[in-house]
Design a protein around this motif. Structure first.
Motif, short mmCIF file in Angstrom:
data_model
loop_
_atom_site.label_atom_id
_atom_site.label_comp_id
_atom_site.label_asym_id
_atom_site.label_seq_id
_atom_site.Cartn_x
_atom_site.Cartn_y
_atom_site.Cartn_z
N LEU A 1 0.83 -1.21 0.00
CA LEU A 1 0.00 0.00 0.00
C LEU A 1 0.87 1.26 0.00
N PHE A 2 2.01 1.18 0.67
CA PHE A 2 2.95 2.30 0.67
C PHE A 2 3.48 2.54 -0.75
N LEU A 3 3.79 1.46 -1.46
CA LEU A 3 4.28 1.58 -2.84
C LEU A 3 3.17 2.06 -3.78
N ILE A 4 1.93 1.67 -3.49
CA ILE A 4 0.79 2.15 -4.27
C ILE A 4 0.65 3.66 -4.12
N LEU A 5 0.87 4.15 -2.91
CA LEU A 5 0.83 5.59 -2.67
C LEU A 5 1.91 6.29 -3.50
N PHE A 6 3.10 5.69 -3.53
CA PHE A 6 4.18 6.26 -4.34
C PHE A 6 3.81 6.26 -5.82
N LEU A 7 3.22 5.17 -6.30
CA LEU A 7 2.82 5.10 -7.71
C LEU A 7 1.81 6.18 -8.06
N PHE B 1 6.73 19.28 -17.07
CA PHE B 1 7.40 18.10 -16.56
C PHE B 1 8.77 18.45 -15.97
N ASN B 2 9.49 19.35 -16.64
CA ASN B 2 10.79 19.79 -16.11
C ASN B 2 10.63 20.48 -14.75
N ALA B 3 9.55 21.26 -14.62
CA ALA B 3 9.29 21.95 -13.35
C ALA B 3 9.01 20.94 -12.24
N VAL B 4 8.24 19.91 -12.57
CA VAL B 4 7.94 18.86 -11.58
C VAL B 4 9.23 18.13 -11.17
N CYS B 5 10.07 17.84 -12.16
CA CYS B 5 11.33 17.14 -11.89
C CYS B 5 12.25 17.99 -11.02
N GLU B 6 12.23 19.29 -11.25
CA GLU B 6 13.03 20.20 -10.42
C GLU B 6 12.56 20.15 -8.97
N PHE B 7 11.24 20.15 -8.80
CA PHE B 7 10.68 20.07 -7.45
C PHE B 7 11.05 18.74 -6.79
N MET B 8 10.97 17.65 -7.56
CA MET B 8 11.27 16.32 -7.01
C MET B 8 12.74 16.16 -6.64
N SER B 9 13.59 17.06 -7.17
CA SER B 9 15.02 16.97 -6.86
C SER B 9 15.41 17.76 -5.62
N LEU B 10 14.43 18.45 -5.02
CA LEU B 10 14.70 19.20 -3.79
C LEU B 10 15.04 18.25 -2.65
N PRO B 11 15.93 18.66 -1.74
CA PRO B 11 16.33 17.80 -0.63
C PRO B 11 15.17 17.27 0.19
N ALA C 1 2.54 8.86 -10.85
CA ALA C 1 1.65 9.02 -12.01
C ALA C 1 1.18 10.46 -12.14
N ALA C 2 0.86 11.09 -10.99
CA ALA C 2 0.41 12.48 -11.01
C ALA C 2 1.51 13.40 -11.54
N CYS C 3 2.74 13.15 -11.11
CA CYS C 3 3.88 13.96 -11.58
C CYS C 3 4.12 13.75 -13.07
N PHE D 1 0.61 6.16 -17.35
CA PHE D 1 1.99 5.81 -17.71
C PHE D 1 2.10 5.50 -19.20
N MET D 2 1.12 4.78 -19.73
CA MET D 2 1.14 4.45 -21.16
C MET D 2 1.01 5.70 -22.02
N ALA D 3 0.15 6.61 -21.59
CA ALA D 3 -0.05 7.86 -22.35
C ALA D 3 1.22 8.70 -22.35
N VAL D 4 1.90 8.75 -21.22
CA VAL D 4 3.15 9.51 -21.11
C VAL D 4 4.21 8.90 -22.02
N ALA D 5 4.34 7.57 -21.98
CA ALA D 5 5.32 6.90 -22.83
C ALA D 5 5.00 7.12 -24.31
N THR D 6 3.71 7.07 -24.64
CA THR D 6 3.29 7.27 -26.03
C THR D 6 3.61 8.68 -26.50
N LYS D 7 3.33 9.67 -25.66
CA LYS D 7 3.67 11.04 -26.04
C LYS D 7 5.18 11.21 -26.17
N GLY D 8 5.94 10.59 -25.28
CA GLY D 8 7.39 10.65 -25.38
C GLY D 8 7.89 10.09 -26.69
#
Length: 225
Positions: free
Chosen positions: A20-26, A45-55, A30-32, A208-215
């Motif tokens: 359930l903890f891993l489901i929360l992470f997923l 997406f770059n902005a989200v990645c920048e936020f995720m890189s914060l300590p 997915a939201a990011c 996830f599939m939609a993101v991969a497809t757009k990529g």
């Protein structure tokens, strides 16, 4: 408490809670990633990645890794325990129906998901977070760049789609099974958890599939990010 955790029920509860903890992470993941699907997807997406890189966020990485380790270890412990308990019955031919495919192959699906995770970490984490952690900030790829670089090749895109199918099967069964293991398994709610799990896992995997497809489409010039 220690004795309870050593029992089969205790082990299932630990595996379920870690699941359930891993489901929360997923869900968060997915939201990011979903930011890539919005207008100006690359910028978002770059902005989200920048936020995720914060300590304050990266400090959660060891906890996430621990969650994966606990879930995997207990999954194998319970599998081996169940394998030994069945004795000669394990050689009997089971009536495998489509409805219970995931439940009868969770350990196999889990291994396939783990293999896909290793591929995913190699493509993204190793190019986005690892260089920064090792002091090689000049080698850090922007999120949108990593996205197109990863999905540029058709075979990689297809491998990810197959991985997402395995993830869907594993997640679909694992969702309601986790609630069953922690005691929320009365007749009224069990069917609800199964439907909630089906809807949830489908939405997550479709994102996830939609993101991969757009990529893939962006990388090959079929559309813009």
């Amino acid at each position: 408490m220690a004795n309870i955790l050593k029992t089969s029920i205790g082990k299932k509860v630990i595996m379920s809670l870690s699941g359930l903890f891993l489901i929360l992470f997923l869900t968060i993941h997915a939201a990011c990633n979903g930011a890539y699907l919005l207008p100006n997807g690359a910028e978002n997406f770059n902005a989200v990645c920048e936020f995720m890189s914060l300590p304050i966020v990266t400090v959660m990485v060891p906890l996430l890794a621990l969650g994966f380790v606990v879930h995997i270890v207990y999954a194998f412990i319970l599998y081996i325990q169940d394998y030994k308990a069945r004795g000669k019955e394990r050689y009997a031919v089971a009536n495998k129906t489509k409805a219970d495919f995931a439940s009868k192959n969770m350990i196999v699906l889990g291994v396939l998901v783990l293999v896909g995770l290793a591929l995913h970490l190699t493509d993204f984490w190793a190019n986005m977070q690892l260089p920064e952690l090792t002091g090689n900030k000049d080698k850090v790829l922007a999120g949108a760049v990593a996205m197109t670089q990863t999905f540029e090749k058709l075979y990689v895109y297809i491998l990810y789609l197959v991985w997402f199918v395995f993830l869907w099967l594993h997640l679909n069964h694992g969702f309601w099974s986790a609630f069953h293991s922690i005691g929320m398994n009365n007749n009224k709610w069990m069917k609800r958890w199964q439907w909630i799990g089906y809807i949830y896992s489908t939405i997550i995997v479709l994102i996830f599939m939609a993101v991969a497809t757009k990529g893939y489409l962006v990388a090959n010039g079929f559309c813009t990010a």
